[in-house]
Design a protein around this motif. Structure first.
Motif, PDB file in Angstrom:
ATOM      1  N   GLY A 122       0.834  -1.300   0.021  1.00  0.00           N
ATOM      2  CA  GLY A 122      -0.121   0.055  -0.074  1.00  0.00           C
ATOM      3  C   GLY A 122       1.049   1.060   0.029  1.00  0.00           C
ATOM      4  O   GLY A 122       2.124   1.181   0.333  1.00  0.00           O
ATOM      5  N   LEU A 123       0.157   2.301  -0.200  1.00  0.00           N
ATOM      6  CA  LEU A 123       1.052   3.596  -0.433  1.00  0.00           C
ATOM      7  C   LEU A 123       0.257   4.594   0.275  1.00  0.00           C
ATOM      8  O   LEU A 123      -0.947   5.154   0.034  1.00  0.00           O
ATOM      9  CB  LEU A 123       1.031   4.061  -1.951  1.00  0.00           C
ATOM     10  N   GLY A 124       1.039   5.261   1.214  1.00  0.00           N
ATOM     11  CA  GLY A 124       0.358   6.111   2.111  1.00  0.00           C
ATOM     12  C   GLY A 124       0.580   7.431   1.666  1.00  0.00           C
ATOM     13  O   GLY A 124       1.760   7.831   1.094  1.00  0.00           O
ATOM     14  N   THR A 125      -0.612   8.452   1.353  1.00  0.00           N
ATOM     15  CA  THR A 125      -0.340   9.798   0.813  1.00  0.00           C
ATOM     16  C   THR A 125      -1.231  10.821   1.405  1.00  0.00           C
ATOM     17  O   THR A 125      -1.570  10.488   2.366  1.00  0.00           O
ATOM     18  CB  THR A 125      -1.533   9.492  -0.669  1.00  0.00           C
ATOM     19  N   ASP A 126      -0.771  11.791   1.117  1.00  0.00           N
ATOM     20  CA  ASP A 126      -1.178  12.959   1.962  1.00  0.00           C
ATOM     21  C   ASP A 126      -2.874  13.059   1.717  1.00  0.00           C
ATOM     22  O   ASP A 126      -3.373  12.790   0.528  1.00  0.00           O
ATOM     23  CB  ASP A 126      -0.853  14.477   1.403  1.00  0.00           C
ATOM     24  N   PRO A 127      -3.575  13.604   2.581  1.00  0.00           N
ATOM     25  CA  PRO A 127      -5.104  13.632   2.129  1.00  0.00           C
ATOM     26  C   PRO A 127      -5.463  14.863   1.605  1.00  0.00           C
ATOM     27  O   PRO A 127      -4.750  15.772   1.383  1.00  0.00           O
ATOM     28  CB  PRO A 127      -5.593  13.787   3.842  1.00  0.00           C
ATOM     29  N   ALA A 128      -6.470  14.773   0.820  1.00  0.00           N
ATOM     30  CA  ALA A 128      -7.018  15.769  -0.013  1.00  0.00           C
ATOM     31  C   ALA A 128      -7.325  17.012   0.863  1.00  0.00           C
ATOM     32  O   ALA A 128      -7.808  16.828   1.944  1.00  0.00           O
ATOM     33  CB  ALA A 128      -8.441  15.354  -0.609  1.00  0.00           C
ATOM     34  N   ILE A 129      -7.248  18.142   0.216  1.00  0.00           N
ATOM     35  CA  ILE A 129      -7.352  19.364   0.998  1.00  0.00           C
ATOM     36  C   ILE A 129      -8.114  20.275  -0.041  1.00  0.00           C
ATOM     37  O   ILE A 129      -8.036  20.374  -0.947  1.00  0.00           O
ATOM     38  CB  ILE A 129      -6.044  20.238   1.337  1.00  0.00           C
ATOM     39  N   ILE A 130      -9.248  20.766   0.850  1.00  0.00           N
ATOM     40  CA  ILE A 130     -10.290  21.573  -0.187  1.00  0.00           C
ATOM     41  C   ILE A 130     -10.292  22.855   0.445  1.00  0.00           C
ATOM     42  O   ILE A 130     -10.280  23.151   1.798  1.00  0.00           O
ATOM     43  CB  ILE A 130     -11.560  20.970   0.143  1.00  0.00           C
ATOM     44  N   SER A 131     -10.020  23.984  -0.435  1.00  0.00           N
ATOM     45  CA  SER A 131     -10.069  25.438   0.075  1.00  0.00           C
ATOM     46  C   SER A 131     -10.979  26.124  -0.954  1.00  0.00           C
ATOM     47  O   SER A 131     -11.228  25.763  -1.809  1.00  0.00           O
ATOM     48  CB  SER A 131      -8.646  25.841  -0.239  1.00  0.00           C
ATOM     49  N   ILE A 132     -11.976  26.931   0.148  1.00  0.00           N
ATOM     50  CA  ILE A 132     -12.702  27.880  -0.564  1.00  0.00           C
ATOM     51  C   ILE A 132     -12.193  29.264  -0.776  1.00  0.00           C
ATOM     52  O   ILE A 132     -11.726  29.998   0.196  1.00  0.00           O
ATOM     53  CB  ILE A 132     -14.159  27.838   0.208  1.00  0.00           C
ATOM     54  N   SER A 133     -12.260  29.825  -2.142  1.00  0.00           N
ATOM     55  CA  SER A 133     -11.694  30.925  -2.554  1.00  0.00           C
ATOM     56  C   SER A 133     -12.564  32.163  -2.091  1.00  0.00           C
ATOM     57  O   SER A 133     -11.990  33.520  -1.746  1.00  0.00           O
ATOM     58  CB  SER A 133     -11.085  30.983  -3.909  1.00  0.00           C
ATOM     59  N   GLU A 134     -13.658  31.845  -1.787  1.00  0.00           N
ATOM     60  CA  GLU A 134     -14.633  32.809  -1.432  1.00  0.00           C
ATOM     61  C   GLU A 134     -14.364  33.393  -0.036  1.00  0.00           C
ATOM     62  O   GLU A 134     -13.698  32.940   0.602  1.00  0.00           O
ATOM     63  CB  GLU A 134     -16.145  32.810  -1.789  1.00  0.00           C
ATOM     64  N   THR A 135     -14.924  34.726   0.259  1.00  0.00           N
ATOM     65  CA  THR A 135     -14.807  35.057   1.579  1.00  0.00           C
ATOM     66  C   THR A 135     -16.188  35.071   2.393  1.00  0.00           C
ATOM     67  O   THR A 135     -17.285  35.317   1.459  1.00  0.00           O
ATOM     68  CB  THR A 135     -14.191  36.629   1.847  1.00  0.00           C
ATOM     69  N   ASP A 136     -16.219  35.061   3.471  1.00  0.00           N
ATOM     70  CA  ASP A 136     -17.405  34.859   4.367  1.00  0.00           C
ATOM     71  C   ASP A 136     -18.060  36.348   4.404  1.00  0.00           C
ATOM     72  O   ASP A 136     -17.225  37.546   4.541  1.00  0.00           O
ATOM     73  CB  ASP A 136     -17.144  34.237   5.642  1.00  0.00           C
ATOM     74  N   PRO A 137     -19.078  36.712   4.273  1.00  0.00           N
ATOM     75  CA  PRO A 137     -20.211  35.840   3.891  1.00  0.00           C
ATOM     76  C   PRO A 137     -20.393  35.133   2.533  1.00  0.00           C
ATOM     77  O   PRO A 137     -20.178  35.895   1.312  1.00  0.00           O
ATOM     78  CB  PRO A 137     -21.621  36.673   4.190  1.00  0.00           C
TER      79      PRO A 137
END
Length: 160
Positions: A138-153
């Motif tokens: 098996g191969l250990g890999t970095d987890p997926a990272i999700i980023s949101i480019s909008e700003t709140d709100p």
């Protein structure tokens, strides 16, 4: 009935102690259409990531396999839930001639690297001890990272 080509492949993979005794192979299906020499878990995100594989044990020998025990060469691979035969598995301590049972294996890599190990099943058949092994990779890999480019709100626009 196991096809003759399957039995000849098994000898190369598991080196049976006695062709008339119990002889266990690893397979991806039941009835067996293949003999597994390796179970590849592929790429799996590191903790808390994990992946699972279903594997069958099949007794293609001439005697019942008794007192089945399992061991892993490393702790990065285990049974699902931590104990034999794994949650959802149905293997017991014995395996009759021609019968199969299911194991659930788990890979839980702690770091991003390639992993190799081995699962060994040991047994006896009243006259001899036997052992069947399968390689685990098996191969250990970095987890997926999700980023949101909008700003709140956030603006979701007009909704129906």
């Amino acid at each position: 009935m196991i096809a003759p080509f399957l039995v000849s492949c098994v000898a190369d993979v598991n080196d049976p102690p006695d062709a008339q005794g119990a002889f266990i192979i690893f397979s991806a299906s039941t009835p067996p259409t293949d003999v597994l020499s390796e179970v590849d878990f592929g790429s799996t995100a590191i903790a808390p990531g994990r992946s699972f594989q279903e594997v069958y044990l099949v007794n293609v020998g001439g005697r019942e396999a008794l007192n089945l025990t399992a061991s892993f060469a490393s702790t990065d691979f285990t049974f699902e839930g931590g104990i034999y035969p794994g949650i959802g598995g149905d293997c017991g301590s014995n395996l009759d001639v021609g019968d199969s049972c299911r194991l659930y294996l788990r890979f839980n890599p702690p770091t991003t690297t390639a992993y190799t190990s081995e699962l060994s099943i040991t047994f006896n058949d009243t006259s001899d001890n036997g052992k069947s092994d399968v390689a685990l990779t098996g191969l250990g890999t970095d987890p997926a990272i999700i980023s949101i480019s909008e700003t709140d709100p956030y603006d979701y626009g007009q909704q129906p």
